[in-house]
Design an enzyme around this catalytic site. Structure first.
Site, PDB file in Angstrom:
ATOM      1  N   ASP A  34       0.848  -1.204   0.000  1.00  0.00           N
ATOM      2  CA  ASP A  34       0.000   0.000   0.000  1.00  0.00           C
ATOM      3  C   ASP A  34       0.877   1.246   0.000  1.00  0.00           C
ATOM      4  OD1 ASP A  34      -2.037  -1.731   0.136  1.00  0.00           O
ATOM      5  OD2 ASP A  34      -2.766  -1.133   2.126  1.00  0.00           O
ATOM      6  N   PHE A  37       2.343   1.897  -3.357  1.00  0.00           N
ATOM      7  CA  PHE A  37       1.276   2.339  -4.251  1.00  0.00           C
ATOM      8  C   PHE A  37       0.973   3.818  -4.017  1.00  0.00           C
ATOM      9  CE2 PHE A  37      -3.071   3.248  -5.417  1.00  0.00           C
ATOM     10  CZ  PHE A  37      -3.210   2.624  -6.650  1.00  0.00           C
ATOM     11  N   ASP A  38       0.810   4.173  -2.746  1.00  0.00           N
ATOM     12  CA  ASP A  38       0.495   5.572  -2.421  1.00  0.00           C
ATOM     13  C   ASP A  38       1.596   6.515  -2.896  1.00  0.00           C
ATOM     14  OD1 ASP A  38      -1.887   4.880  -1.364  1.00  0.00           O
ATOM     15  OD2 ASP A  38      -1.196   4.848   0.722  1.00  0.00           O
ATOM     16  N   SER A  83     -36.729  -7.075 -14.082  1.00  0.00           N
ATOM     17  CA  SER A  83     -36.408  -7.786 -12.848  1.00  0.00           C
ATOM     18  C   SER A  83     -36.518  -9.281 -13.130  1.00  0.00           C
ATOM     19  CB  SER A  83     -37.354  -7.359 -11.737  1.00  0.00           C
ATOM     20  OG  SER A  83     -38.657  -7.708 -12.099  1.00  0.00           O
ATOM     21  N   LEU A  84     -36.299 -10.079 -12.118  1.00  0.00           N
ATOM     22  CA  LEU A  84     -36.353 -11.528 -12.293  1.00  0.00           C
ATOM     23  C   LEU A  84     -37.566 -12.076 -11.557  1.00  0.00           C
ATOM     24  CD1 LEU A  84     -32.659 -12.551 -11.562  1.00  0.00           C
ATOM     25  CD2 LEU A  84     -33.836 -12.647 -13.754  1.00  0.00           C
ATOM     26  N   GLU A 113     -25.807 -18.723 -10.690  1.00  0.00           N
ATOM     27  CA  GLU A 113     -24.984 -17.647 -10.120  1.00  0.00           C
ATOM     28  C   GLU A 113     -25.530 -17.262  -8.761  1.00  0.00           C
ATOM     29  OE1 GLU A 113     -25.347 -14.372 -12.802  1.00  0.00           O
ATOM     30  OE2 GLU A 113     -24.624 -15.571 -14.485  1.00  0.00           O
ATOM     31  N   LYS A 115     -27.078 -14.504  -6.184  1.00  0.00           N
ATOM     32  CA  LYS A 115     -27.870 -13.281  -6.313  1.00  0.00           C
ATOM     33  C   LYS A 115     -27.328 -12.284  -5.291  1.00  0.00           C
ATOM     34  CE  LYS A 115     -32.615 -11.717  -6.896  1.00  0.00           C
ATOM     35  NZ  LYS A 115     -32.460 -10.444  -6.242  1.00  0.00           N
ATOM     36  N   ASP A 117     -26.721  -9.071  -3.112  1.00  0.00           N
ATOM     37  CA  ASP A 117     -27.711  -8.190  -2.500  1.00  0.00           C
ATOM     38  C   ASP A 117     -27.171  -6.765  -2.394  1.00  0.00           C
ATOM     39  OD1 ASP A 117     -30.076  -7.530  -1.386  1.00  0.00           O
ATOM     40  OD2 ASP A 117     -29.697  -8.445   0.567  1.00  0.00           O
ATOM     41  N   ARG A 136     -30.991   1.464 -11.622  1.00  0.00           N
ATOM     42  CA  ARG A 136     -32.136   0.781 -12.181  1.00  0.00           C
ATOM     43  C   ARG A 136     -33.353   1.712 -12.338  1.00  0.00           C
ATOM     44  NH1 ARG A 136     -34.674  -4.128 -12.270  1.00  0.00           N
ATOM     45  NH2 ARG A 136     -36.874  -3.867 -11.857  1.00  0.00           N
ATOM     46  N   GLU A 173     -24.084  -5.564  -9.793  1.00  0.00           N
ATOM     47  CA  GLU A 173     -24.635  -5.143  -8.518  1.00  0.00           C
ATOM     48  C   GLU A 173     -23.546  -4.413  -7.744  1.00  0.00           C
ATOM     49  OE1 GLU A 173     -27.760  -6.109  -8.485  1.00  0.00           O
ATOM     50  OE2 GLU A 173     -28.439  -6.057  -6.400  1.00  0.00           O
ATOM     51  N   TYR A 226     -24.147  -9.603 -16.285  1.00  0.00           N
ATOM     52  CA  TYR A 226     -24.989  -9.603 -17.479  1.00  0.00           C
ATOM     53  C   TYR A 226     -24.399  -8.656 -18.520  1.00  0.00           C
ATOM     54  CZ  TYR A 226     -29.682  -9.565 -19.770  1.00  0.00           C
ATOM     55  OH  TYR A 226     -30.739  -9.705 -20.620  1.00  0.00           O
ATOM     56  N   LYS A 288     -30.031 -19.089 -15.061  1.00  0.00           N
ATOM     57  CA  LYS A 288     -30.264 -18.524 -16.396  1.00  0.00           C
ATOM     58  C   LYS A 288     -30.033 -19.591 -17.460  1.00  0.00           C
ATOM     59  CE  LYS A 288     -28.319 -14.161 -14.789  1.00  0.00           C
ATOM     60  NZ  LYS A 288     -27.162 -13.266 -14.765  1.00  0.00           N
ATOM     61  N   LYS A 312     -34.883 -17.586  -3.860  1.00  0.00           N
ATOM     62  CA  LYS A 312     -34.458 -16.800  -2.696  1.00  0.00           C
ATOM     63  C   LYS A 312     -34.346 -17.689  -1.475  1.00  0.00           C
ATOM     64  CE  LYS A 312     -35.839 -12.249  -3.666  1.00  0.00           C
ATOM     65  NZ  LYS A 312     -35.921 -11.080  -2.874  1.00  0.00           N
ATOM     66  N   CYS A 406     -28.687   7.478  32.018  1.00  0.00           N
ATOM     67  CA  CYS A 406     -27.561   6.730  31.461  1.00  0.00           C
ATOM     68  C   CYS A 406     -27.168   5.599  32.410  1.00  0.00           C
ATOM     69  CB  CYS A 406     -26.378   7.679  31.246  1.00  0.00           C
ATOM     70  SG  CYS A 406     -24.888   6.818  30.731  1.00  0.00           S
ATOM     71  N   CYS A 409     -23.496   6.532  33.868  1.00  0.00           N
ATOM     72  CA  CYS A 409     -23.172   7.674  34.738  1.00  0.00           C
ATOM     73  C   CYS A 409     -24.405   8.303  35.372  1.00  0.00           C
ATOM     74  CB  CYS A 409     -22.400   8.728  33.952  1.00  0.00           C
ATOM     75  SG  CYS A 409     -23.405   9.570  32.723  1.00  0.00           S
ATOM     76  N   CYS A 424     -26.520  10.095  25.887  1.00  0.00           N
ATOM     77  CA  CYS A 424     -26.125  10.573  27.206  1.00  0.00           C
ATOM     78  C   CYS A 424     -25.350  11.861  26.955  1.00  0.00           C
ATOM     79  CB  CYS A 424     -25.235   9.556  27.908  1.00  0.00           C
ATOM     80  SG  CYS A 424     -24.404  10.287  29.324  1.00  0.00           S
ATOM     81  N   CYS A 430     -18.730  10.795  31.206  1.00  0.00           N
ATOM     82  CA  CYS A 430     -19.351   9.477  31.241  1.00  0.00           C
ATOM     83  C   CYS A 430     -18.293   8.442  30.805  1.00  0.00           C
ATOM     84  CB  CYS A 430     -20.550   9.503  30.292  1.00  0.00           C
ATOM     85  SG  CYS A 430     -21.338   7.935  30.040  1.00  0.00           S
TER      86      CYS A 430
HETATM   87  S1  IVH Z   1     -29.608 -11.092 -13.956  1.00  0.00           S
HETATM   88  C1  IVH Z   1     -32.764  -9.952 -17.097  1.00  0.00           C
HETATM   89  N1  IVH Z   1     -27.944 -11.995 -12.161  1.00  0.00           N
HETATM   90  O1  IVH Z   1     -31.503  -9.133  -8.953  1.00  0.00           O
HETATM   91  C2  IVH Z   1     -31.914 -10.498 -16.025  1.00  0.00           C
HETATM   92  N2  IVH Z   1     -29.468 -10.301 -11.506  1.00  0.00           N
HETATM   93  O2  IVH Z   1     -34.499  -9.385  -9.217  1.00  0.00           O
HETATM   94  C3  IVH Z   1     -31.165  -9.462 -15.319  1.00  0.00           C
HETATM   95  N3  IVH Z   1     -29.183  -9.561  -9.170  1.00  0.00           N
HETATM   96  O3  IVH Z   1     -32.168  -6.324 -10.912  1.00  0.00           O
HETATM   97  C4  IVH Z   1     -30.707  -9.782 -13.974  1.00  0.00           C
HETATM   98  N4  IVH Z   1     -27.511 -10.897  -8.683  1.00  0.00           N
HETATM   99  O4  IVH Z   1     -30.195  -6.247  -9.311  1.00  0.00           O
HETATM  100  C5  IVH Z   1     -28.955 -11.136 -12.402  1.00  0.00           C
HETATM  101  N5  IVH Z   1     -26.374 -12.868 -10.689  1.00  0.00           N
HETATM  102  C6  IVH Z   1     -27.368 -12.020 -10.946  1.00  0.00           C
HETATM  103  C7  IVH Z   1     -27.866 -11.136  -9.960  1.00  0.00           C
HETATM  104  C8  IVH Z   1     -28.925 -10.288 -10.279  1.00  0.00           C
HETATM  105  C9  IVH Z   1     -28.310  -9.948  -8.217  1.00  0.00           C
HETATM  106  C10 IVH Z   1     -30.244  -8.559  -8.963  1.00  0.00           C
HETATM  107  C11 IVH Z   1     -30.301  -7.485 -10.000  1.00  0.00           C
HETATM  108  C12 IVH Z   1     -31.660  -7.566 -10.609  1.00  0.00           C
HETATM  109  C13 IVH Z   1     -32.438  -8.264  -9.547  1.00  0.00           C
HETATM  110  C14 IVH Z   1     -33.565  -9.035 -10.166  1.00  0.00           C
END
Ligand code: IVH
Length: 665
Positions: A34, A37-38, A83-84, A113, A115, A117, A136, A173, A226, A288, A312, A406, A409, A424, A430
């Site tokens: 580090d 690098f700096d 969305s999915l 894959e 998902k 969060d 989004r 994400e 994606y 997928k 999920k 508190c 104290c 507090c 304290c």
């Molecule tokens: S694919 C058309 N892959 O989940 C397909 N989405 O509920 C596009 N997400 O909006 C999404 N991990 O924010 C895909 N491995 C993954 C993901 C993923 C998280 C999220 C993403 C999406 C939401 C869908």
């Protein structure tokens, strides 16, 4: 270095640092310390300042942000962000698989894959350069957050190799890692700012900030999942993801092909357990269909693709008895109620405690003593109580009453309007708050005393250090009483304490931990007043006059100096030899304006604030209103006529910038 040499050096350093960024943030395999690098980054920064014409748009020095946006521009997604479909049940997955098998006659493969969060982001690249990053939003339109996203080190600003499409979008994400989140929240708590509930909220909150320099400080990361475009190199999702990895994107390795539903279930079973060991949060699995031709055949519903689904994970719950609520006092005085529970097994661990966050949450749950509560281990690291089993509530049980004083104290707690937590207010007396102040005092950005938090804790627990001034009275014998301290470590601590005496005044001022006096404010005050004596003598008017010092800081300073015990600490620190004055340039007569008061008004060739700083630097005093006691009015262009008239009426000499410069030269 001549101009050609510098151009070459800028190019070489840019390339080298980009490679290091990639190794560190994308591959997680750094090949440089580090520190080095700096040093190189600084060297590049310096050269870029000297020769801005050679600085590259995607220079690693630009990762620190700087752009400020009042409002984000709304942009329409080139490809809608769908969305999915999601499910919690394995039967639904069987149904998904059956439907696909019915529609596709040929052989096909799935890709499984994680998902992630966090929050979804679409990154557009043209000719290998990041041109736009959009959230989004409603799926059709999102916010242009490009400036903020450019500060995320794992997102490439320019791509590697040369076989990427000219124009494409990649989606992923933005997340905050668990470890980054914990550290980040600890710091927030220390600074008295409300902590985020979970990494996802922290990531989402960060990306919507208006100042990209702030975003740059947040531990954000981005995992890609994606790719979209008209000229992608491969005909399947998996192959394009692997290609994207070669272009420099962070495509996590947790991706697997599957050709049967059983293989999908294996993937799910594995990650349902293993997810607890990841340093980031996932809320499920995404499945997928791999080949684009087959994806096209399956098509979309109005909201989501028919070729993908997310499974999920269920958040596990347990029911257990609330034994007692205890209240923790943080280093900033913030009170956190904690539920102590009858130990219960949950998602592989035994849960004994759960955070209740604040009084509102207790109120919402309508908690009664010895209630049976539902505990959940969701996104949060600490389990939380999500409900009460009313059927098991004992008749006549009393409602939980939030403490008023508190627990450390005894001081009556306060709750500021709009704030979630009780505090507090006994900031300087304290015990946990005193300990917090000492920890802050020794921290790296303050006096930088070796040993940090752990040593402070030990010294505090043993009663050897009760306030920051005690640190300078420590003896070798006392230090040797601490567990793990031997001759050498004791000497090192003493040396480090001794060395801290040469810390410059602005850092000492910051180290005192006066509420709202952070590094920047401390530096401003130190520069403006020049010494602790002058700062302590300043009244409300004089303090508010300093640029960027508002009422809140002024009030806090006055409160600090009004407290006898604080004055005592400052005096003892002075006696110990700490610096309470800024270092003056030796060749300048420092006190040439001693005792003279100035009113500065109008526009000058330099910033008005710099003139004011010069006045205090040379021993003068800045006052805001003209009175008979004013010695000089320093008048610039466009000075208000009323002020001018008053000065003339009182016969106060009106001088210009040049006259002033002559006075101090
Ligand atoms: S694919 C058309 N892959 O989940 C397909 N989405 O509920 C596009 N997400 O909006 C999404 N991990 O924010 C895909 N491995 C993954 C993901 C993923 C998280 C999220 C993403 C999406 C939401 C869908």
């Amino acid at each position: 270095m001549d101009i050609f040499e510098s151009q070459g050096k800028i190019q070489a350093l840019t390339d080298e640092l980009k490679e290091h960024n990639y190794n560190y943030y994308v591959k997680a395999q750094p090949t440089i310390s580090d520190f080095d690098f700096d040093a190189k980054l600084q060297e590049l920064h310096k050269l870029e300042q000297q020769f801005p014409q050679f600085a590259h748009d995607d220079s690693p020095t630009k990762r620190v942000g700087g752009a400020v946006s009042k409002e984000f521009r709304t942009v329409t997604h080139r490809y809608p962000m769908l969305s999915l479909g999601n499910t919690y049940s394995r039967e639904d997955l069987l149904g998904f698989d059956t439907r696909i098998r019915k529609s596709i006659d040929d052989k096909f493969e799935y890709v499984c894959e994680l998902k992630y969060d966090g929050l979804a982001i679409g990154l557009s690249y043209k000719k290998g350069k990041l041109v736009q990053a959009v959230t989004r939003g409603d799926g059709v339109q999102g916010d242009d957050v490009t400036d903020n996203v450019r500060t995320i080190r794992s997102i490439p600003l320019s791509l590697r190799g040369d076989d990427y499409p000219d124009d494409f979008e990649i989606r992923g994400e933005i997340i905050m890692t668990r470890s980054g989140f914990v550290k980040f929240n600890e710091k927030r708590e220390k600074d008295g700012v409300q902590a985020f509930a979970n990494p996802r909220n922290a990531a989402a909150g960060s990306i919507k900030m208006q100042n990209s320099a702030e975003v740059a400080k947040r531990p954000l990361d981005c995992y890609l999942y994606y790719v979209l475009g008209e000229t992608l190199p491969h005909q399947s999702h998996y192959d394009n993801m692997m290609a994207a990895k070669d272009w420099g994107f962070k495509v996590p390795k947790y991706i697997a092909k599957a050709s049967s539903i059983d293989e999908i279930f294996d993937f799910i079973d594995y990650w349902d357990v293993a997810r607890n060991d990841l340093d980031f949060e996932i809320d499920g699995i995404v499945i997928k269909v791999n080949e684009y031709a087959q994806q096209q055949q399956l098509g979309f519903t109005a909201k989501s693709p028919r070729w993908a689904i997310s499974y999920k994970f269920k958040t596990e719950q347990a029911l257990t008895e609330l034994l007692e609520i205890t209240y923790q006092v943080g280093r900033t005085g913030a009170i956190t109620p904690v539920a102590n529970l009858e130990p219960v097994a949950l998602a592989g661990t035994t849960v004994k405690r759960a955070s209740l966050h604040n009084a509102d949450i207790i109120e919402e749950l309508d908690l009664h003593e010895h209630d049976y509560v539902k505990v959940e281990k969701g996104g949060e690291i600490i389990p939380k109580i999500v409900g009460v089993d009313l059927e098991r509530r004992k008749a006549g049980s009393t409602k939980v009453k939030y403490i008023e004083n508190c627990p450390e104290c005894g001081t009556k707690l306060v709750r500021d309007e709009g704030k979630a937590n009780h505090y507090c207010p006994n900031e300087y007396h304290c015990p946990p708050q005193i300990k917090g102040k000492i920890e802050h005092f020794v921290s790296r950005k303050a006096l930088n005393i070796a040993g940090g938090e752990a040593t402070v804790n030990a010294l505090f627990e043993k009663g050897l250090v009760k306030d920051v001034a005690d640190l300078f009275d420590l003896t070798r014998e006392q230090i040797l009483q601490l567990e793990g301290f031997k001759d050498k470590s004791a000497d090192n601590l003493l040396k480090s304490i001794e060395a801290s005496k040469s810390t410059p005044f602005e850092k000492v001022l910051f180290a005192l931990g006066i509420r709202y006096v952070g590094q920047t404010v401390a530096a401003k005050l130190a520069e403006y007043f020049g010494s602790m004596d002058k700062l302590m003598q300043a009244n409300e008017m004089e303090l508010v006059m300093v640029d960027e010092i508002g009422e809140r800081i002024t009030e806090s300073l006055l409160e600090y100096f009004a407290d006898e015990s604080n004055l005592d600490i400052v005096n003892r620190l002075v006696a110990s030899g700490l610096k309470f004055e800024i270092e003056k340039d030796k060749d300048q007569g420092p006190d040439m304006l001693q005792g003279k008061s100035f009113v500065v008004s109008g526009k000058f060739s330099m910033a008005r604030d710099d003139l004011k700083k010069m006045i205090s630097k040379f021993g003068g005093k800045n006052v805001s209103a003209i009175s008979a006691k004013t010695d000089f009015v320093l008048a610039g262009d466009a000075m208000g006529p009323a002020k001018l008239k008053k000065a003339e009426k009182l016969g106060i000499p009106i001088i210009g910038e040049d006259d002033f410069m002559k006075m101090v030269k």
